[in-house]
Design a protein around this motif. Sequence first.
Motif, PDB file in Angstrom:
ATOM      1  N   LYS A  18       2.955   6.158  -5.794  1.00 43.48           N
ATOM      2  CA  LYS A  18       3.079   5.341  -4.579  1.00 43.48           C
ATOM      3  C   LYS A  18       3.929   6.042  -3.535  1.00 43.48           C
ATOM      4  O   LYS A  18       3.583   6.091  -2.361  1.00 43.48           O
ATOM      5  CB  LYS A  18       3.685   3.975  -4.904  1.00 43.48           C
ATOM      6  CG  LYS A  18       2.714   2.988  -5.483  1.00 43.48           C
ATOM      7  CD  LYS A  18       3.363   1.634  -5.623  1.00 43.48           C
ATOM      8  CE  LYS A  18       2.417   0.626  -6.199  1.00 43.48           C
ATOM      9  NZ  LYS A  18       3.000  -0.705  -6.309  1.00 43.48           N
ATOM     10  N   LYS A  19       5.056   6.597  -3.950  1.00 45.20           N
ATOM     11  CA  LYS A  19       5.957   7.276  -3.024  1.00 45.20           C
ATOM     12  C   LYS A  19       5.273   8.507  -2.410  1.00 45.20           C
ATOM     13  O   LYS A  19       5.467   8.813  -1.233  1.00 45.20           O
ATOM     14  CB  LYS A  19       7.247   7.670  -3.724  1.00 45.20           C
ATOM     15  CG  LYS A  19       8.306   8.133  -2.788  1.00 45.20           C
ATOM     16  CD  LYS A  19       9.660   8.105  -3.479  1.00 45.20           C
ATOM     17  CE  LYS A  19      10.756   8.256  -2.474  1.00 45.20           C
ATOM     18  NZ  LYS A  19      11.380   7.053  -2.062  1.00 45.20           N
ATOM     19  N   THR A  20       4.474   9.188  -3.192  1.00 47.35           N
ATOM     20  CA  THR A  20       3.744  10.344  -2.682  1.00 47.35           C
ATOM     21  C   THR A  20       2.802   9.933  -1.556  1.00 47.35           C
ATOM     22  O   THR A  20       2.766  10.558  -0.498  1.00 47.35           O
ATOM     23  CB  THR A  20       2.950  11.019  -3.821  1.00 47.35           C
ATOM     24  OG1 THR A  20       3.873  11.438  -4.830  1.00 47.35           O
ATOM     25  CG2 THR A  20       2.173  12.211  -3.319  1.00 47.35           C
ATOM     26  N   PHE A  21       2.043   8.850  -1.767  1.00 44.77           N
ATOM     27  CA  PHE A  21       1.121   8.387  -0.733  1.00 44.77           C
ATOM     28  C   PHE A  21       1.867   7.845   0.486  1.00 44.77           C
ATOM     29  O   PHE A  21       1.410   8.001   1.607  1.00 44.77           O
ATOM     30  CB  PHE A  21       0.151   7.349  -1.304  1.00 44.77           C
ATOM     31  CG  PHE A  21      -1.070   7.978  -1.915  1.00 44.77           C
ATOM     32  CD1 PHE A  21      -2.226   8.125  -1.183  1.00 44.77           C
ATOM     33  CD2 PHE A  21      -1.045   8.440  -3.223  1.00 44.77           C
ATOM     34  CE1 PHE A  21      -3.349   8.711  -1.735  1.00 44.77           C
ATOM     35  CE2 PHE A  21      -2.154   9.036  -3.779  1.00 44.77           C
ATOM     36  CZ  PHE A  21      -3.318   9.179  -3.036  1.00 44.77           C
ATOM     37  N   GLU A  22       3.008   7.212   0.276  1.00 41.93           N
ATOM     38  CA  GLU A  22       3.823   6.760   1.407  1.00 41.93           C
ATOM     39  C   GLU A  22       4.260   7.950   2.261  1.00 41.93           C
ATOM     40  O   GLU A  22       4.238   7.890   3.487  1.00 41.93           O
ATOM     41  CB  GLU A  22       5.046   5.985   0.916  1.00 41.93           C
ATOM     42  CG  GLU A  22       4.703   4.622   0.353  1.00 41.93           C
ATOM     43  CD  GLU A  22       5.873   3.973  -0.381  1.00 41.93           C
ATOM     44  OE1 GLU A  22       6.978   4.562  -0.436  1.00 41.93           O
ATOM     45  OE2 GLU A  22       5.673   2.862  -0.917  1.00 41.93           O
ATOM     46  N   GLY A  23       4.643   9.037   1.603  1.00 45.30           N
ATOM     47  CA  GLY A  23       5.025  10.242   2.324  1.00 45.30           C
ATOM     48  C   GLY A  23       3.871  10.841   3.109  1.00 45.30           C
ATOM     49  O   GLY A  23       4.036  11.284   4.243  1.00 45.30           O
ATOM     50  N   LEU A  24       2.689  10.834   2.513  1.00 49.36           N
ATOM     51  CA  LEU A  24       1.514  11.347   3.218  1.00 49.36           C
ATOM     52  C   LEU A  24       1.188  10.492   4.433  1.00 49.36           C
ATOM     53  O   LEU A  24       0.833  11.011   5.490  1.00 49.36           O
ATOM     54  CB  LEU A  24       0.313  11.413   2.274  1.00 49.36           C
ATOM     55  CG  LEU A  24       0.374  12.474   1.175  1.00 49.36           C
ATOM     56  CD1 LEU A  24      -0.800  12.314   0.217  1.00 49.36           C
ATOM     57  CD2 LEU A  24       0.399  13.868   1.770  1.00 49.36           C
ATOM     58  N   GLN A  25       1.320   9.190   4.299  1.00 50.71           N
ATOM     59  CA  GLN A  25       1.038   8.304   5.429  1.00 50.71           C
ATOM     60  C   GLN A  25       2.043   8.487   6.561  1.00 50.71           C
ATOM     61  O   GLN A  25       1.694   8.344   7.723  1.00 50.71           O
ATOM     62  CB  GLN A  25       1.061   6.844   4.980  1.00 50.71           C
ATOM     63  CG  GLN A  25      -0.213   6.422   4.310  1.00 50.71           C
ATOM     64  CD  GLN A  25      -0.270   4.922   4.127  1.00 50.71           C
ATOM     65  OE1 GLN A  25       0.626   4.334   3.523  1.00 50.71           O
ATOM     66  NE2 GLN A  25      -1.314   4.316   4.628  1.00 50.71           N
ATOM     67  N   ALA A  26       3.271   8.812   6.221  1.00 51.49           N
ATOM     68  CA  ALA A  26       4.329   8.933   7.227  1.00 51.49           C
ATOM     69  C   ALA A  26       4.255  10.241   8.012  1.00 51.49           C
ATOM     70  O   ALA A  26       4.787  10.322   9.117  1.00 51.49           O
ATOM     71  CB  ALA A  26       5.695   8.813   6.553  1.00 51.49           C
ATOM     72  N   GLN A  27       3.598  11.241   7.468  1.00 48.79           N
ATOM     73  CA  GLN A  27       3.571  12.532   8.153  1.00 48.79           C
ATOM     74  C   GLN A  27       2.696  12.438   9.398  1.00 48.79           C
ATOM     75  O   GLN A  27       1.744  11.684   9.463  1.00 48.79           O
ATOM     76  CB  GLN A  27       3.112  13.643   7.212  1.00 48.79           C
ATOM     77  CG  GLN A  27       1.667  13.607   6.793  1.00 48.79           C
ATOM     78  CD  GLN A  27       0.701  14.164   7.827  1.00 48.79           C
ATOM     79  OE1 GLN A  27       1.050  15.037   8.612  1.00 48.79           O
ATOM     80  NE2 GLN A  27      -0.496  13.639   7.839  1.00 48.79           N
ATOM     81  N   ASN A  28       3.045  13.238  10.394  1.00 48.33           N
ATOM     82  CA  ASN A  28       2.258  13.237  11.626  1.00 48.33           C
ATOM     83  C   ASN A  28       2.055  14.646  12.173  1.00 48.33           C
ATOM     84  O   ASN A  28       1.806  14.822  13.359  1.00 48.33           O
ATOM     85  CB  ASN A  28       2.897  12.329  12.679  1.00 48.33           C
ATOM     86  CG  ASN A  28       4.296  12.765  13.023  1.00 48.33           C
ATOM     87  OD1 ASN A  28       4.774  13.793  12.561  1.00 48.33           O
ATOM     88  ND2 ASN A  28       4.974  11.990  13.836  1.00 48.33           N
ATOM     89  N   THR A  29       2.176  15.645  11.315  1.00 49.90           N
ATOM     90  CA  THR A  29       2.043  17.023  11.775  1.00 49.90           C
ATOM     91  C   THR A  29       0.639  17.589  11.590  1.00 49.90           C
ATOM     92  O   THR A  29       0.330  18.643  12.113  1.00 49.90           O
ATOM     93  CB  THR A  29       3.033  17.944  11.027  1.00 49.90           C
ATOM     94  OG1 THR A  29       2.792  17.828   9.631  1.00 49.90           O
ATOM     95  CG2 THR A  29       4.465  17.538  11.328  1.00 49.90           C
ATOM     96  N   CYS A  30      -0.201  16.891  10.822  1.00 49.32           N
ATOM     97  CA  CYS A  30      -1.558  17.367  10.603  1.00 49.32           C
ATOM     98  C   CYS A  30      -2.468  16.174  10.321  1.00 49.32           C
ATOM     99  O   CYS A  30      -2.008  15.070  10.092  1.00 49.32           O
ATOM    100  CB  CYS A  30      -1.617  18.365   9.452  1.00 49.32           C
ATOM    101  SG  CYS A  30      -1.086  17.682   7.879  1.00 49.32           S
TER     102      CYS A  30
END
Length: 71
Positions: A18-30
């Motif tokens: 879950k934390k991994t997917f939360e991190g992916l959702q939060a990124q905005n560089t790509c």
Amino acid sequence: MLKVTIIMPIFNGESVIKKTFEGLQAQNTCRIEKIIIIDDGSTDNWLKVYETSLSKKKWPIEIIVHLQQRG
């Protein structure tokens, strides 16, 4: 914006998926085009956690499951 495919090896990742997917959702560089998850013989319930709470995310996701560890 840069387009990427994420390749995510996982082994007994129930506590972090879950934390991994939360991190992916939060990124905005790509821009994530696709996520490939490769399970290397996990014995926990990470796939159940994924199916119940993460499977409706905004990216195409491919899951490859190895029944035995391959390293």
